[in-house]
Design a protein around this motif. Structure first.
Motif, PDB file in Angstrom:
ATOM      1  N   ILE A  40       0.815  -1.214   0.000  1.00  0.00           N
ATOM      2  CA  ILE A  40       0.000   0.000   0.000  1.00  0.00           C
ATOM      3  C   ILE A  40       0.851   1.268   0.000  1.00  0.00           C
ATOM      4  CG2 ILE A  40      -1.905  -1.168   1.179  1.00  0.00           C
ATOM      5  CD1 ILE A  40      -1.033   0.327   3.748  1.00  0.00           C
ATOM      6  N   THR A  41       2.168   1.111  -0.244  1.00  0.00           N
ATOM      7  CA  THR A  41       3.082   2.260  -0.134  1.00  0.00           C
ATOM      8  C   THR A  41       3.845   2.494  -1.431  1.00  0.00           C
ATOM      9  OG1 THR A  41       3.382   1.745   2.224  1.00  0.00           O
ATOM     10  CG2 THR A  41       4.928   3.297   1.222  1.00  0.00           C
ATOM     11  N   ALA A  42       3.852   3.742  -1.880  1.00  0.00           N
ATOM     12  CA  ALA A  42       4.706   4.157  -2.996  1.00  0.00           C
ATOM     13  C   ALA A  42       5.917   4.876  -2.413  1.00  0.00           C
ATOM     14  CB  ALA A  42       3.950   5.083  -3.931  1.00  0.00           C
ATOM     15  N   PHE A  43       7.083   4.644  -2.990  1.00  0.00           N
ATOM     16  CA  PHE A  43       8.343   5.183  -2.463  1.00  0.00           C
ATOM     17  C   PHE A  43       8.968   6.146  -3.479  1.00  0.00           C
ATOM     18  CE2 PHE A  43       7.506   1.026  -0.745  1.00  0.00           C
ATOM     19  CZ  PHE A  43       7.816   1.121   0.605  1.00  0.00           C
ATOM     20  N   PHE A  44       9.448   7.275  -2.993  1.00  0.00           N
ATOM     21  CA  PHE A  44      10.133   8.251  -3.842  1.00  0.00           C
ATOM     22  C   PHE A  44      11.431   8.670  -3.174  1.00  0.00           C
ATOM     23  CE2 PHE A  44       5.751   8.542  -5.113  1.00  0.00           C
ATOM     24  CZ  PHE A  44       5.800   8.751  -6.480  1.00  0.00           C
ATOM     25  N   ASP A  45      12.500   8.712  -3.954  1.00  0.00           N
ATOM     26  CA  ASP A  45      13.803   9.131  -3.425  1.00  0.00           C
ATOM     27  C   ASP A  45      14.349  10.290  -4.244  1.00  0.00           C
ATOM     28  OD1 ASP A  45      16.236   8.518  -1.661  1.00  0.00           O
ATOM     29  OD2 ASP A  45      17.092   8.601  -3.677  1.00  0.00           O
ATOM     30  N   PHE A  46      14.757  11.337  -3.554  1.00  0.00           N
ATOM     31  CA  PHE A  46      15.360  12.505  -4.178  1.00  0.00           C
ATOM     32  C   PHE A  46      16.813  12.624  -3.722  1.00  0.00           C
ATOM     33  CE2 PHE A  46      10.853  13.272  -3.504  1.00  0.00           C
ATOM     34  CZ  PHE A  46      10.427  13.634  -4.779  1.00  0.00           C
ATOM     35  N   GLY A  47      17.639  13.232  -4.566  1.00  0.00           N
ATOM     36  CA  GLY A  47      19.014  13.498  -4.171  1.00  0.00           C
ATOM     37  C   GLY A  47      20.025  12.460  -4.607  1.00  0.00           C
ATOM     38  N   SER A  48      19.636  11.188  -4.674  1.00  0.00           N
ATOM     39  CA  SER A  48      20.587  10.149  -5.102  1.00  0.00           C
ATOM     40  C   SER A  48      20.981  10.338  -6.559  1.00  0.00           C
ATOM     41  CB  SER A  48      19.968   8.762  -4.904  1.00  0.00           C
ATOM     42  OG  SER A  48      19.667   8.524  -3.550  1.00  0.00           O
ATOM     43  N   LEU A  49      20.027  10.791  -7.349  1.00  0.00           N
ATOM     44  CA  LEU A  49      20.250  11.028  -8.775  1.00  0.00           C
ATOM     45  C   LEU A  49      20.259  12.535  -9.004  1.00  0.00           C
ATOM     46  CD1 LEU A  49      20.508   9.232 -11.376  1.00  0.00           C
ATOM     47  CD2 LEU A  49      18.085   9.710 -11.749  1.00  0.00           C
ATOM     48  N   LYS A  50      21.377  13.076  -9.416  1.00  0.00           N
ATOM     49  CA  LYS A  50      21.476  14.520  -9.599  1.00  0.00           C
ATOM     50  C   LYS A  50      20.508  15.003 -10.674  1.00  0.00           C
ATOM     51  CE  LYS A  50      24.781  18.264 -10.320  1.00  0.00           C
ATOM     52  NZ  LYS A  50      26.187  18.629 -10.610  1.00  0.00           N
ATOM     53  N   ASN A  51      19.722  16.006 -10.322  1.00  0.00           N
ATOM     54  CA  ASN A  51      18.724  16.557 -11.233  1.00  0.00           C
ATOM     55  C   ASN A  51      17.702  15.527 -11.692  1.00  0.00           C
ATOM     56  OD1 ASN A  51      19.631  19.311 -11.372  1.00  0.00           O
ATOM     57  ND2 ASN A  51      21.367  18.576 -12.558  1.00  0.00           N
ATOM     58  N   GLY A  52      17.432  14.591 -10.806  1.00  0.00           N
ATOM     59  CA  GLY A  52      16.434  13.577 -11.113  1.00  0.00           C
ATOM     60  C   GLY A  52      15.947  12.928  -9.831  1.00  0.00           C
ATOM     61  N   PHE A  53      15.158  11.882  -9.964  1.00  0.00           N
ATOM     62  CA  PHE A  53      14.654  11.192  -8.786  1.00  0.00           C
ATOM     63  C   PHE A  53      14.371   9.736  -9.129  1.00  0.00           C
ATOM     64  CE2 PHE A  53      10.885  12.141 -11.094  1.00  0.00           C
ATOM     65  CZ  PHE A  53       9.872  11.301 -10.656  1.00  0.00           C
ATOM     66  N   MET A  54      14.091   8.951  -8.109  1.00  0.00           N
ATOM     67  CA  MET A  54      13.762   7.534  -8.284  1.00  0.00           C
ATOM     68  C   MET A  54      12.458   7.241  -7.567  1.00  0.00           C
ATOM     69  SD  MET A  54      17.460   5.616  -7.924  1.00  0.00           S
ATOM     70  CE  MET A  54      17.751   6.125  -6.241  1.00  0.00           C
ATOM     71  N   TRP A  55      11.773   6.207  -8.036  1.00  0.00           N
ATOM     72  CA  TRP A  55      10.548   5.802  -7.368  1.00  0.00           C
ATOM     73  C   TRP A  55      10.396   4.286  -7.435  1.00  0.00           C
ATOM     74  CZ3 TRP A  55      11.000   8.247 -11.984  1.00  0.00           C
ATOM     75  CH2 TRP A  55      10.318   7.769 -13.101  1.00  0.00           C
ATOM     76  N   CYS A  56       9.747   3.750  -6.435  1.00  0.00           N
ATOM     77  CA  CYS A  56       9.549   2.309  -6.346  1.00  0.00           C
ATOM     78  C   CYS A  56       8.066   2.033  -6.095  1.00  0.00           C
ATOM     79  CB  CYS A  56      10.395   1.729  -5.211  1.00  0.00           C
ATOM     80  SG  CYS A  56      10.147  -0.050  -4.945  1.00  0.00           S
ATOM     81  N   PHE A  57       7.455   1.271  -7.005  1.00  0.00           N
ATOM     82  CA  PHE A  57       6.043   0.939  -6.877  1.00  0.00           C
ATOM     83  C   PHE A  57       5.890  -0.562  -6.651  1.00  0.00           C
ATOM     84  CE2 PHE A  57       4.611   4.706  -9.756  1.00  0.00           C
ATOM     85  CZ  PHE A  57       4.814   5.579  -8.705  1.00  0.00           C
ATOM     86  N   PRO A  58       5.163  -0.951  -5.604  1.00  0.00           N
ATOM     87  CA  PRO A  58       4.957  -2.378  -5.326  1.00  0.00           C
ATOM     88  C   PRO A  58       3.915  -2.981  -6.257  1.00  0.00           C
ATOM     89  CG  PRO A  58       3.702  -1.068  -3.781  1.00  0.00           C
ATOM     90  CD  PRO A  58       4.471  -0.084  -4.634  1.00  0.00           C
ATOM     91  N   LYS A  59       4.130  -4.223  -6.629  1.00  0.00           N
ATOM     92  CA  LYS A  59       3.168  -4.961  -7.435  1.00  0.00           C
ATOM     93  C   LYS A  59       2.778  -6.230  -6.676  1.00  0.00           C
ATOM     94  CE  LYS A  59       3.545  -1.785 -10.458  1.00  0.00           C
ATOM     95  NZ  LYS A  59       4.209  -1.917 -11.741  1.00  0.00           N
ATOM     96  N   ALA A  60       2.042  -7.111  -7.305  1.00  0.00           N
ATOM     97  CA  ALA A  60       1.553  -8.308  -6.613  1.00  0.00           C
ATOM     98  C   ALA A  60       2.694  -9.222  -6.177  1.00  0.00           C
ATOM     99  CB  ALA A  60       0.583  -9.068  -7.509  1.00  0.00           C
ATOM    100  N   ASP A  61       3.717  -9.352  -7.009  1.00  0.00           N
ATOM    101  CA  ASP A  61       4.797 -10.296  -6.708  1.00  0.00           C
ATOM    102  C   ASP A  61       6.181  -9.719  -7.008  1.00  0.00           C
ATOM    103  OD1 ASP A  61       4.527 -10.166  -9.413  1.00  0.00           O
ATOM    104  OD2 ASP A  61       4.244 -12.321  -9.741  1.00  0.00           O
ATOM    105  N   GLY A  62       6.331  -8.409  -6.806  1.00  0.00           N
ATOM    106  CA  GLY A  62       7.625  -7.789  -7.055  1.00  0.00           C
ATOM    107  C   GLY A  62       7.511  -6.275  -7.046  1.00  0.00           C
ATOM    108  N   TYR A  63       8.548  -5.633  -7.562  1.00  0.00           N
ATOM    109  CA  TYR A  63       8.615  -4.178  -7.519  1.00  0.00           C
ATOM    110  C   TYR A  63       9.011  -3.620  -8.881  1.00  0.00           C
ATOM    111  CZ  TYR A  63       8.830  -4.878  -2.434  1.00  0.00           C
ATOM    112  OH  TYR A  63       8.572  -5.249  -1.134  1.00  0.00           O
ATOM    113  N   SER A  64       8.438  -2.456  -9.211  1.00  0.00           N
ATOM    114  CA  SER A  64       8.869  -1.679 -10.370  1.00  0.00           C
ATOM    115  C   SER A  64       9.637  -0.482  -9.830  1.00  0.00           C
ATOM    116  CB  SER A  64       7.672  -1.210 -11.187  1.00  0.00           C
ATOM    117  OG  SER A  64       6.986  -2.291 -11.771  1.00  0.00           O
ATOM    118  N   ILE A  65      10.944  -0.457 -10.084  1.00  0.00           N
ATOM    119  CA  ILE A  65      11.799   0.616  -9.588  1.00  0.00           C
ATOM    120  C   ILE A  65      12.272   1.430 -10.791  1.00  0.00           C
ATOM    121  CG2 ILE A  65      13.791   1.172  -8.158  1.00  0.00           C
ATOM    122  CD1 ILE A  65      13.654  -1.637  -7.019  1.00  0.00           C
ATOM    123  N   SER A  66      12.062   2.729 -10.744  1.00  0.00           N
ATOM    124  CA  SER A  66      12.338   3.573 -11.904  1.00  0.00           C
ATOM    125  C   SER A  66      13.161   4.791 -11.520  1.00  0.00           C
ATOM    126  CB  SER A  66      11.024   4.026 -12.552  1.00  0.00           C
ATOM    127  OG  SER A  66      10.196   2.930 -12.891  1.00  0.00           O
TER     128      SER A  66
END
Length: 376
Positions: A180-206
């Protein structure tokens, strides 16, 4: 001869096909890949899209997100429970896109996968579309073939700024809390960001360089691998893909003689949080209305489409672009004094869920950000 040929079977193309066919028009959708096909995408969908359709998307919604967790350089977390909103949908794009096309086919759309467009030309009032599977003709044409649109290039539409992005699909057990949680990370990628979305049996990390057209893909892979470790995932067991994002460009013409651009071909990507599915589907719905009106004799229908997109969505994306410029001037400070504040986290979550627009919150956010040292 078809009333309209749509090139590309993603959310924008599928939306246009469904609504045109519902109005009784003859529609052909051409897709260069086999279907269903894997798509590099986080797969977060705003439930606000439901208002544009008369069928239920629940068969392809794997879980619902009602919490958002933000981090800066994978630490300094801030967790927000979204209140009074419809939870965001998590989908797998191969299933979601295929489901939408199936609904369109059910309305009478003809669909040809493994069919790549190699040439387009307007001969009088008829589009001639050349493919590896023959030549097809139509009265109107919709380019829904993504960030690197072949059709837009062939017809000389102005190119837009593209940025590097990547996704990592990693299988693994997903706890009830993470589902039930979406994850967002700022700062690790200069001038960009990352996000992680949970699925039924894994994760989509972008990851995406939303403010760095020269960003290197190697850094994307490096940071995505580190981000996967934060979730106790082995990136080597996942599927890594790189792709381009076509960011919104203000006042860009989205039509020409008997043709419309939709989705990423039209640059419908949020320049702050990378959302593309909902704005893409909005253009598909609007394009269907425009082509239908044109077929009924409205000479201004296509021009009105460009104006509608610029006014109803472009203005919102322009606000997002402005806020992104402010944020990335001093991301660490902006994160601490902006994102980490509970009210700001709630606002970002509501934007993701389609409950708020940037136009509704930009002025207030600007007032807070402009006094931050390094930003104002």
């Amino acid at each position: 001869m078809f009333d309209c040929i749509i090139v590309g079977a993603g959310p924008a193309g599928g939306s246009a096909a469904y609504h045109l066919a519902k109005k009784g028009h003859s529609i052909l959708v051409l897709e260069k890949l086999s279907f269903p096909r894997t798509k590099s995408c986080g797969g977060g969908v705003s439930p606000a899209i439901a208002q544009w359709f008369d069928f239920d998307f629940s068969p392809v919604v794997q879980n619902h997100v009602s919490q958002v967790k933000y981090t800066f350089k994978m630490s300094d977390p801030a967790e927000v429970e979204l209140k009074n909103v419809t939870p965001m949908w998590m989908v797998q794009r191969d299933q979601f896109d295929n489901f939408l096309i199936e609904q369109a086919i059910g309305q009478g759309v003809e669909f040809k996968a493994d069919t790549e467009v190699t040439g387009v030309s307007l001969q009088g009032d008829t589009w001639q579309v050349e493919t590896n599977n023959g030549v097809f003709k139509s009265k109107y044409l919709i380019a829904a073939d993504g960030a690197n649109s072949t059709v837009a290039k062939l017809l000389g539409f102005t190119d837009t700024q593209k940025i590097a992005a990547a996704s990592l699909q990693v299988p693994g057990e997903v706890s009830d809390r993470r589902k039930i949680t979406a994850f967002f990370d700022f700062g690790s990628l200069k001038n960009g960001f990352m996000w992680c979305f949970p699925k039924a049996d894994g994760y989509s990390i972008s990851a995406a360089y939303v403010r760095n057209p020269q960003g290197k893909p190697d850094e994307l892979k490096k940071q995505l691998t580190k981000y996967a470790e934060l979730f106790d995932l082995d990136a080597s067991q996942g599927e890594y893909r790189e792709h381009s994002l076509n960011l919104w460009q203000k006042d860009r013409p989205l039509h020409s003689d008997r043709i419309l651009l939709v989705g990423e071909a039209a640059g419908m990507v949020d320049p702050l949080i990378g959302e593309g599915i909902r704005p893409g589907m909005f253009t598909g719905v609007q394009a269907a209305a425009a082509v239908s009106n044109a077929l009924q004799g409205d000479a201004n229908a296509l021009a009105n489409y460009t104006e509608t997109i610029n006014q109803e969505w472009g203005a919102n994306l322009a606000k997002a672009d402005f806020l992104a410029n402010l944020f990335y001037k001093a991301p660490k400070i902006a994160y601490k004094l902006g994102v980490k504040r509970p009210t700001a986290g709630q606002l970002m979550g509501k934007i993701l869920c389609g409950e708020l627009s940037y136009s509704q919150v930009a002025d207030k956010a600007t007032q807070k950000l402009k006094f931050i040292p390094g930003i104002g």
